[in-house]
Design a protein around this motif. Structure first.
Motif, PDB file in Angstrom:
ATOM      1  N   GLY A   1       0.797  -1.219   0.000  1.00 44.53           N
ATOM      2  CA  GLY A   1       0.000   0.000   0.000  1.00 44.53           C
ATOM      3  C   GLY A   1       0.833   1.275   0.000  1.00 44.53           C
ATOM      4  N   THR A   2       2.159   1.129   0.005  1.00 46.35           N
ATOM      5  CA  THR A   2       2.983   2.337   0.071  1.00 46.35           C
ATOM      6  C   THR A   2       3.766   2.582  -1.213  1.00 46.35           C
ATOM      7  OG1 THR A   2       4.949   1.190   0.862  1.00 46.35           O
ATOM      8  CG2 THR A   2       3.390   1.925   2.523  1.00 46.35           C
ATOM      9  N   GLY A   3       3.817   1.580  -2.101  1.00 50.90           N
ATOM     10  CA  GLY A   3       4.789   1.701  -3.187  1.00 50.90           C
ATOM     11  C   GLY A   3       4.248   1.573  -4.586  1.00 50.90           C
ATOM     12  N   HIS A   4       5.078   1.003  -5.427  1.00 53.41           N
ATOM     13  CA  HIS A   4       4.810   0.983  -6.859  1.00 53.41           C
ATOM     14  C   HIS A   4       3.707   0.031  -7.267  1.00 53.41           C
ATOM     15  CE1 HIS A   4       8.707   2.940  -6.967  1.00 53.41           C
ATOM     16  NE2 HIS A   4       8.313   3.410  -8.129  1.00 53.41           N
ATOM     17  N   GLY A   5       3.693  -1.131  -6.650  1.00 50.64           N
ATOM     18  CA  GLY A   5       2.813  -2.184  -7.128  1.00 50.64           C
ATOM     19  C   GLY A   5       1.343  -1.865  -6.975  1.00 50.64           C
ATOM     20  N   GLY A   6       1.010  -1.059  -5.952  1.00 48.74           N
ATOM     21  CA  GLY A   6      -0.394  -0.896  -5.640  1.00 48.74           C
ATOM     22  C   GLY A   6      -0.952  -2.268  -5.360  1.00 48.74           C
TER      23      GLY A   6
END
Ligand code: C2E
Ligand code: CA
Ligand code: CA
Ligand code: CA
Length: 278
Positions: free
Chosen positions: A181-186
């Protein structure tokens, strides 16, 4: 003009040399540090909050300099990754943790242990062979190992990462998506990588006790993990209020300062002994 040109060339050469030394210096120090065993594992306890028992630990690297200074990963991991030193560093860390934890396994054979990997580890299968070789014959069984892939860095090749993850899982080890929830992947990494475990970032844990919108996100992450049949580990739990909230929501695993910070090996072993007297 010739002499001027020569002086200019020397000035440029000295400049380039000094620049290279500045950049090369820290990378070389990392390489030397790996050779000298300066990168040491710290262990943060992971607690089963339904029973209060120690379930396992996350290995977090520290750089113990010769002068005794203890450097946190935020100060060197990025450079280690950019220079490729992260590969030998990770292997050295796994070997050190395997050896240091041997005593803990005598008392607590079920202990689980998690390691952080970086995006580059998922570009080829070397890590799979390394894991097999390093833990072969150790008391740590494959199904007690977990490897965390962070969502903070983009993966270069998602189908390939999926394959490496599947090969790790075929050994019996579990794979976690870190910092969800914090990065690129979603949510796409959660769908595409086929991980077993979801680690809820501190950012969401911090939302407990704030506004109802933030809490709604925490609740939906817990529900998502349940619906996807993933184990959920909440990290960065600092208060009893957060702990109680997560427990009431059915979260089973948690780590954070409310229990313990990452501990040096000797202290972690003392904790294991205190919690599991013979
Ligand atoms: P991470 O994997 O998300 O690790 C959790 C970080 O949160 C750790 O910081 C831990 O000390 C800290 N933490 C744990 N509980 C609490 C809490 O209750 N409150 C607060 N404020 N912080 C808490 P640390 O050890 O400084 O590591 C930072 C990051 O460096 C890690 O984040 C991870 O991404 C990376 N890292 C650490 N060790 C390794 C490693 O061996 N390999 C790789 N590739 N990355 C590593
Ligand atoms: Ca982690
Ligand atoms: Ca994390
Ligand atoms: Ca985090």
């Amino acid at each position: 003009a010739n002499i001027g040109g020569g002086v200019f060339a020397i000035v440029v050469a000295v400049g380039v040399y000094l620049f290279c030394r500045r950049m090369g210096g820290p990378v070389r120090e990392i390489a030397d540090g790996i050779r000298d065993g300066e990168f040491v594992p710290y262990y943060q306890p992971v607690i089963d909050i339904t029973t209060g028992k120690l379930a396992g630990c996350e290995v977090l690297v520290r750089w113990r300099r010769r002068n005794g200074a203890m450097i946190p990963p935020g100060r060197f991991i990025a450079l280690a990754e950019a220079s490729g030193e992260i590969f030998p560093m990770t292997l050295a860390l796994m070997e050190a943790a395997r050896d240091e934890l041997a005593d803990a396994y005598a008392r607590l054979p079920q202990l689980k242990v998690g390691f952080n990997l970086f995006a580059g580890h998922f570009d080829d299968s070397d890590i799979v062979d390394d894991v097999q070789r390093i833990f072969e014959g150790s008391p740590i069984r494959m199904n007690q190992l977990m490897f965390e892939v962070t969502e903070r860095q983009p993966l270069n090749d998602i189908p390939r990462a999926r394959l490496v993850i599947a090969k790790l899982q075929a050994l019996g080890v579990r794979v976690a998506l870190d910092d969800v929830g914090t990065g690129h992947g979603g949510l796409s990494y959660l769908l595409k990588l086929g991980v077993d475990v979801m680690k809820m970032d501190k950012m969401f844990v911090d939302a407990v006790g704030t506004d109802r919108y933030s809490i709604a996100i925490v609740d939906s992450m817990v529900k998502l993990a349940n619906d996807m049949n993933l184990e959920l580990i909440a990290e960065g739990v600092e208060s009893f209020e957060q702990l109680e909230y997560l427990r009431a929501k059915g979260v089973r695993m948690a780590q954070g300062y409310v229990f313990a910070p990452p501990l040096p090996g000797a202290m972690f072993l003392q904790l294991v002994a205190a919690m599991n007297p013979e």
